[in-house]
Design a protein around this motif. Structure first.
Motif, short mmCIF file in Angstrom:
data_model
loop_
_atom_site.label_atom_id
_atom_site.label_comp_id
_atom_site.label_asym_id
_atom_site.label_seq_id
_atom_site.Cartn_x
_atom_site.Cartn_y
_atom_site.Cartn_z
N LEU B 44 40.37 -50.90 45.02
CA LEU B 44 39.19 -51.26 45.79
C LEU B 44 37.98 -50.45 45.35
O LEU B 44 36.85 -50.94 45.38
CB LEU B 44 39.45 -51.05 47.29
CG LEU B 44 40.40 -52.06 47.91
CD1 LEU B 44 40.72 -51.70 49.35
CD2 LEU B 44 39.81 -53.47 47.84
N GLY B 47 37.76 -51.29 41.06
CA GLY B 47 37.79 -52.69 40.65
C GLY B 47 39.09 -53.01 39.96
O GLY B 47 39.97 -52.16 39.81
N MET B 48 39.19 -54.26 39.50
CA MET B 48 40.44 -54.73 38.91
C MET B 48 40.71 -54.08 37.55
O MET B 48 41.73 -54.34 36.92
CB MET B 48 40.40 -56.24 38.71
CG MET B 48 40.22 -57.05 39.97
SD MET B 48 41.59 -56.93 41.09
CE MET B 48 42.83 -57.88 40.23
N HIS B 116 45.28 -59.83 44.37
CA HIS B 116 44.85 -60.56 43.18
C HIS B 116 43.33 -60.76 43.16
O HIS B 116 42.72 -60.86 42.12
CB HIS B 116 45.56 -61.92 43.12
CG HIS B 116 45.05 -62.82 42.03
ND1 HIS B 116 45.42 -62.67 40.71
CD2 HIS B 116 44.17 -63.84 42.06
CE1 HIS B 116 44.81 -63.59 39.98
NE2 HIS B 116 44.04 -64.32 40.77
N MET B 117 42.74 -60.85 44.35
CA MET B 117 41.32 -61.19 44.43
C MET B 117 40.43 -60.05 43.96
O MET B 117 40.64 -58.90 44.31
CB MET B 117 40.95 -61.53 45.87
CG MET B 117 41.41 -62.89 46.31
SD MET B 117 41.05 -63.12 48.05
CE MET B 117 39.27 -63.05 48.05
N GLY B 118 39.41 -60.41 43.21
CA GLY B 118 38.44 -59.42 42.75
C GLY B 118 37.54 -58.95 43.88
O GLY B 118 37.05 -57.83 43.87
N ARG B 119 37.27 -59.82 44.83
CA ARG B 119 36.40 -59.48 45.95
C ARG B 119 37.08 -59.82 47.27
O ARG B 119 36.67 -60.75 47.96
CB ARG B 119 35.07 -60.25 45.87
CG ARG B 119 34.26 -60.03 44.62
CD ARG B 119 33.73 -58.64 44.45
NE ARG B 119 33.00 -58.15 45.60
CZ ARG B 119 32.06 -57.21 45.51
NH1 ARG B 119 31.72 -56.69 44.35
NH2 ARG B 119 31.45 -56.78 46.60
N ASP B 121 36.71 -58.46 49.96
CA ASP B 121 35.76 -58.33 51.06
C ASP B 121 35.04 -59.64 51.36
O ASP B 121 34.44 -59.81 52.40
CB ASP B 121 34.73 -57.23 50.75
CG ASP B 121 33.95 -57.51 49.48
OD1 ASP B 121 34.59 -57.87 48.46
OD2 ASP B 121 32.71 -57.39 49.48
N ARG B 122 35.09 -60.56 50.37
CA ARG B 122 34.39 -61.83 50.57
C ARG B 122 35.34 -62.96 50.96
O ARG B 122 34.99 -64.13 50.82
CB ARG B 122 33.64 -62.21 49.29
CG ARG B 122 32.54 -61.24 48.92
CD ARG B 122 31.84 -61.73 47.68
NE ARG B 122 30.83 -60.79 47.23
CZ ARG B 122 30.22 -60.88 46.05
NH1 ARG B 122 30.54 -61.86 45.23
NH2 ARG B 122 29.32 -60.00 45.69
N TRP B 124 35.98 -64.11 53.63
CA TRP B 124 35.41 -64.98 54.68
C TRP B 124 34.65 -66.16 54.07
O TRP B 124 34.38 -67.14 54.76
CB TRP B 124 34.52 -64.18 55.62
CG TRP B 124 33.28 -63.57 54.99
CD1 TRP B 124 33.18 -62.36 54.38
CD2 TRP B 124 31.98 -64.16 54.93
NE1 TRP B 124 31.90 -62.15 53.93
CE2 TRP B 124 31.13 -63.24 54.25
CE3 TRP B 124 31.43 -65.37 55.37
CZ2 TRP B 124 29.79 -63.50 54.01
CZ3 TRP B 124 30.08 -65.62 55.11
CH2 TRP B 124 29.27 -64.70 54.44
N HIS B 125 34.30 -66.08 52.81
CA HIS B 125 33.63 -67.23 52.18
C HIS B 125 34.51 -68.47 52.19
O HIS B 125 34.05 -69.57 52.00
CB HIS B 125 33.25 -66.89 50.74
CG HIS B 125 32.17 -65.85 50.63
ND1 HIS B 125 31.63 -65.45 49.45
CD2 HIS B 125 31.53 -65.14 51.59
CE1 HIS B 125 30.70 -64.53 49.68
NE2 HIS B 125 30.64 -64.33 50.97
#
Lengths: 343, 403
Positions: B44, B47-48, B116-119, B121-122, B124-125
Motif C-alpha cells: 500500500l 505500490g505494486m 491484485h488492485m493497484g488502487r 482505495d478507489r 468505490w468507483h
C-alpha cells in the motif's frame, strides 16, 4: 516528493497565486467558465489546500463531470502540480473537435530504428524515468529473412515423409517476433528493419470493453484515453490489449522536476500517480491544438505521418489513398487507426 | 427478534470458546498475519512495485489464487447438489458445512482481488450509482455480481438453516428451497464467468478457446470436494460431530470423475496445440518445455500433471478410496495439483509470451507470498470459526433456551 516546499506557507501564497492567475489569463484557450472556476479556487486558503487531496479522491469520472466540476478538478490539479514541480503547470481540457478523426501512418520502409520517437515521447508525456522508465513507443527490430544454400539440404523429407527444417525456419518479415531491447552501435543495422509500435487507437478497443469502471474510453476524435483519477488499477485492459500498448505505474512515478513538461492535458500527459494505467494518447495536448504529436515532429526520416482521417487533403488520407497500407493484427477486428505502409 | 439476538450471542460465545487444540490452531494461523500485515503495508505504501509483476506479466499469484478459490467456492455445490437433488442422506446432514466452505472461499477471493488492485482505495468507483459499473460490457463486473451474489446466497442459506435449527423451528421450505436451488445454479455461474473473464480476450491466445469454462468447472469440482473431504475428515475425527462414510464416498466419486475429465481436457488441448503448433501454442509450449532456457514454469506444470494423474489413479483404486485415513492425503495431492495447474499453470503462461512475442519470466516476490499466505490464513480462520459454530448448532449444543 517529501522534500518539496510547503505548499500552504502563507508567505509564498500571494505571489504564487498572482503569477498563476496571470498565467491562466494568458492561456487564451481556456473557456470563460473554466477561468472563473479556476480563479475562484485560486484564493489559496489553507483549508482548500488541505481538502485538495480529499476532493481529488472524491471526484467523479471525468466524462460524466459537469463543466463546473471539470473546472474545479482541473484547478485543483494545476495547484497541486504547480506546488509539486515548482513551476507553473497548466492542465488543459480542450475537448475533441467536430469533424476530426485522428489517424496515424508509419512508413516501415523508412524507419531506421533510431528511437528518437520513443525518447521524445517520454519527454513530452511526463512518463516515469530511471529504473521505472515507462515508454509508450517500442521499436521492434525485425530480422531480415535469409535463404542460403547452406541450409538448402535441410528442407527435404525426413524418414517420416514430412518436410521439416530448411531456410524458411529463419525469422523473416513482419511477424511480431522482433525484439525491442536492441543496443547497436549504429542504426539502421545491416540485416534488420524496424517496426515501431504504440497504442493503435482502435476503433473497437478491447481495452475499453473490459474496463469495469469506464475509466478508459474513446473520445469523439478517436483517441482512447484514460482518466487517471478514476482508474482502479485492475489491469484488465493490459490483459486485453493485443498490441501491448498499455503500461502500469507499478510504483510512484519518478518524474524529475526539471524534466517535467508543464503543458499538460487532463486526458493526456499530466503527471500520473502510482497504481494506474497509462498509454499513448496521440499527444492529445498537442494534437487538439493543431500541432503534431512529438514522435511525428522528431522523426528524422519522415516515417511518421499524422492527420485528420476525415479530411481528404490530410497526409494520412494521402497515404491511405496512394500507398500499400496494412494494419497490425487486422484479424482481431480491433480496427486500428494506426496504419503501416510502404512506398 | 429476541430470539435472533440470543442466537447471535450464543453463536459467538460458543464459537470463541474452545480447547487448547482450537486456540493453538488459531494461533498458528495468526502467525501468518504478521507477514500479511508487513506485505500489505509495503504494497500500500510503495505500490505494486514490491510484487514480481511487470508490464509483460501483469497478472500473477494473486489472480492465480483468486481463480482457484472461485473454483473451491463453486465446488461447495458438490455437497448441496446431491443432498437436495438426489436426496443423498449423508450429504443432506452436512449441507450447511459445504455452505460454510463456500463462504470462506469467497472471502479469500475478495482478499486476493483487493491485493491484485493497484488502487484498492478507489474500489468505490465500482459501486453502482455512486461510481460507474460498466455492466454488461465488462466481464469483470459480471464476476463481481456473481461472486457477491453467491456469498449472499450462501450466507442466507447457511445461517437461515442454522438459525431455524437453533430456534428449533421448522424450515420454511417456500423460502429455503428456492435459495438452495438458485445457489446451485449460481455456483456454476461463478466459475463460468471467471473463465469468461480470461477467455474472452483474443489478445491472449492460450486462453482464447471455448473449452475454458468446462475446464474450469471440472477442476473446480475436483478441487472443491477434495478440500471438503479433508475438512470433513478433520471434523469427524476431532469433534463430536460424525459425518457418514457415504458422504465421503459420494464426494470422492465426484472428485474422480471431475479429475478424469479435467485431465482429458488438458490432454485434448495438448494434442490440438502440438499437432500443428502455431504462434498461439507458444504459451503452452513455454509452460511445458520452456523457451530458450527460460523454464520458470516447467517444474510447476509437470508437478501438477504428476499430482493430478497420481491422485486420479489412486482414487480409482477402491482400497484407497474407501480407506478414510488415506483418502484425505490423496485429496490433498489432487487439491495441490489443481492449485498449481490453474494458478501457475494456466494464469501465468497466458501472459507469456506477451502479445508482441516477448518472453518474460515471472516469479512472485516475498510480499506477494506473505500476502497470499496471509489471505489463506484468514480464510482458514474464517472457515474454522464458521464450522465450529455450525457444528455446535447441528449438535444441539447451541440452541435456544426458552426460560
Amino acid at each position: 516528493m517529501t522534500d518539496q516546499p510547503k505548499p500552504n506557507a502563507p508567505e509564498d501564497a500571494a505571489p504564487d497565486s498572482m503569477s498563476r492567475r496571470g498565467f491562466v489569463k494568458d492561456a487564451g484557450t481556456l473557456s470563460a467558465t473554466s477561468l472563473l472556476g479556476t480563479a475562484a479556487l485560486m484564493t489559496n486558503s489553507d483549508e482548500a489546500e488541505a481538502n485538495g487531496n480529499w476532493a481529488e479522491w472524491f471526484q467523479g469520472n471525468y466524462r460524466l463531470m459537469t463543466q463546473e466540476e471539470k473546472d474545479e478538478a482541473i484547478a485543483r490539479l494545476e495547484r497541486r502540480y504547480t506546488n509539486e514541480y515548482g513551476k507553473k503547470v497548466t492542465v488543459d481540457s480542450t475537448p475533441a473537435e467536430k469533424g476530426v478523426l485522428f489517424g496515424y501512418a508509419l512508413n516501415i520502409q523508412k524507419c531506421i530504428g533510431c528511437r528518437r520517437c520513443a525518447k521524445a515521447c517520454v519527454e513530452e508525456n511526463n512518463q516515469s524515468r530511471g529504473d521505472q522508465e515507462i515508454e509508450w513507443i517500442r521499436v521492434l527490430k525485425m530480422e531480415k529473412g535469409e535463404f542460403n544454400s547452406v541450409k538448402m539440404g535441410d528442407g527435404y523429407p525426413e524418414s517420416y515423409g514430412i518436410q521439416v527444417g530448411g531456410n524458411a525456419y529463419s525469422a523473416s518479415g513482419v511477424v511480431l517476433e522482433g525484439e525491442h531491447y536492441y543496443e547497436p552501435e549504429k542504426v539502421p543495422e545491416e540485416d534488420a528493419f524496424y517496426m515501431p509500435i504504440a497504442c493503435m487507437q482502435c476503433e473497437k478497443p478491447p481495452c475499453v470493453k473490459v474496463c469495469p469502471v469506464r475509466t478508459t474510453y474513446r473520445e469523439p476524435d478517436g483517441i482512447v484515453v484514460v482518466d487517471y483519477n478514476w482508474c482502479i488499477g485492475c489491469r484488465m485492459c493490459i490483459g486485453a490489449c493485443p498490441y501491448w500498448a498499455r503500461r502500469f505505474n507499478w510504483g510512484e512515478p519518478n518524474l524529475p522536476k526539471e524534466e517535467m513538461n508543464p503543458k499538460t492535458h487532463y486526458l493526456g500527459n499530466r503527471p500520473r500517480m502510482k497504481g494506474v494505467v497509462e498509454k499513448c494518447t496521440f499527444c492529445v495536448q498537442r494534437t487538439r491544438k493543431g500541432r503534431y504529436p512529438a514522435c511525428v515532429e522528431v522523426c528524422p526520416v519522415g516515417a511518421r505521418k499524422f492527420g485528420n482521417l476525415l479530411d481528404p487533403e490530410s497526409e494520412v488520407r494521402r497515404v491511405l489513398a496512394d500507398k500499400r497500407v496494412f494494419r497490425l493484427k487486422a484479424e482481431l477486428n480491433t480496427y486500428p487507426k494506426f496504419f503501416y505502409y510502404m512506398d | 427478534m429476541k430470539k435472533l439476538a440470543s442466537f447471535v450471542v450464543d453463536y459467538w460465545v460458543y464459537v470463541l470458546k474452545g480447547g487448547v487444540k482450537f486456540y493453538a490452531w488459531l494461533g498458528f494461523l495468526s502467525l501468518f498475519l504478521i507477514g500479511w500485515a508487513y506485505g500489505n503495508f509495503m504494497q500500500l505504501s510503495q505500490g505494486m512495485i514490491v510484487t514480481g509483476l511487470s508490464d509483460q506479466v501483469s497478472w500473477g499469484l494473486y489472480l492465480a489464487n483468486f481463480v482457484f478459490l472461485v473454483g473451491v467456492a463453486a465446488g461447495a455445490v458438490t455437497v448441496v447438489f446431491p443432498a437436495y437433488v438426489y436426496k443423498h442422506k449423508g450429504l443432506h446432514e452436512v449441507t450447511v458445512l459445504g455452505e460454510m466452505v463456500a463462504i470462506a472461499a469467497v472471502v479469500m477471493c475478495m482478499l486476493f482481488v483487493l491485493n491484485h488492485m493497484g488502487r484498492p482505495d478507489r474500489l468505490w468507483h465500482m459501486l453502482p450509482f455512486i461510481g460507474i459499473y460498466n455492466w454488461p460490457g465488462s466481464m469483470l463486473t459480471w464476476d463481481v455480481i456473481v461472486l457477491v451474489g453467491y456469498l449472499i446466497l450462501n450466507v442466507i442459506g447457511g445461517f437461515y438453516f442454522l438459525y431455524k435449527k437453533y430456534a428449533q423451528e421448522p424450515l420454511d421450505k417456500g423460502f429455503y428451497m428456492p435459495v438452495i436451488y438458485i445457489a446451485i445454479v449460481w455456483a456454476l455461474s461463478i466459475h463460468t464467468v471467471t473463465a469468461f473473464l480470461i477467455n474472452t480476450m483474443p489478445a491472449r491466445p492460450m486462453w482464447h478457446h471455448g473449452m475454458m469454462p468446462i475446464r474450469f468447472i471440472t477442476t473446480a469440482f475436483a478441487a472443491g470436494p477434495s478440500l471438503i473431504i479433508i475438512v470433513f475428515t478433520i471434523v469427524r475425527t476431532n469433534t463430536k460431530f460424525w459425518i457418514r462414510d457415504e458422504a465421503l464416498d459420494m464426494l470422492a466419486q465426484i472428485v474422480i470423475w471431475c479429475l478424469g475429465i479435467a485431465l482429458f481436457l488438458t490432454l485434448s488441448e495438448v494434442v490440438t496445440e502440438f499437432y500443428h503448433p502455431t504462434e498461439h501454442s507458444l504459451g503452452l509450449q513455454y509452460l511445458m518445455f520452456g523457451h530458450n532456457g527460460l523454464t520458470g514454469l516447467v517444474p510447476w506444470f509437470w508437478f501438477s500433471m504428476v499430482a493430478m494423474v497420481v491422485s486420479f489413479i489412486l482414487l480409482l483404486i477402491p482400497s484407497v478410496r474407501k480407506n478414510y485415513r488415506r483418502l484425505p492425503y490423496v485429496c490433498a495431492l489432487a487439491f495441490v495439483g489443481i492449485w498449481v495447474e490453474k494458478g501457475m499453470g494456466l494464469l501465468i503462461p497466458g501472459s507469456i509470451p506477451t502479445p508482441i512475442g516477448e518472453f518474460t519470466e515471472y516469479s512472485p516476490s516475498i510480499v506477494e507470498i506473505f500476502n497470499s499466505l496471509g489471505n489463506w490464513a484468514i480464510g482458514f480462520i474464517v472457515l474454522t470459526l464458521l464450522l465450529k459454530g455450525a457444528i455446535g448448532v447441528l449438535l444441539g449444543e447451541v440452541k435456544y433456551a426458552s426460560e
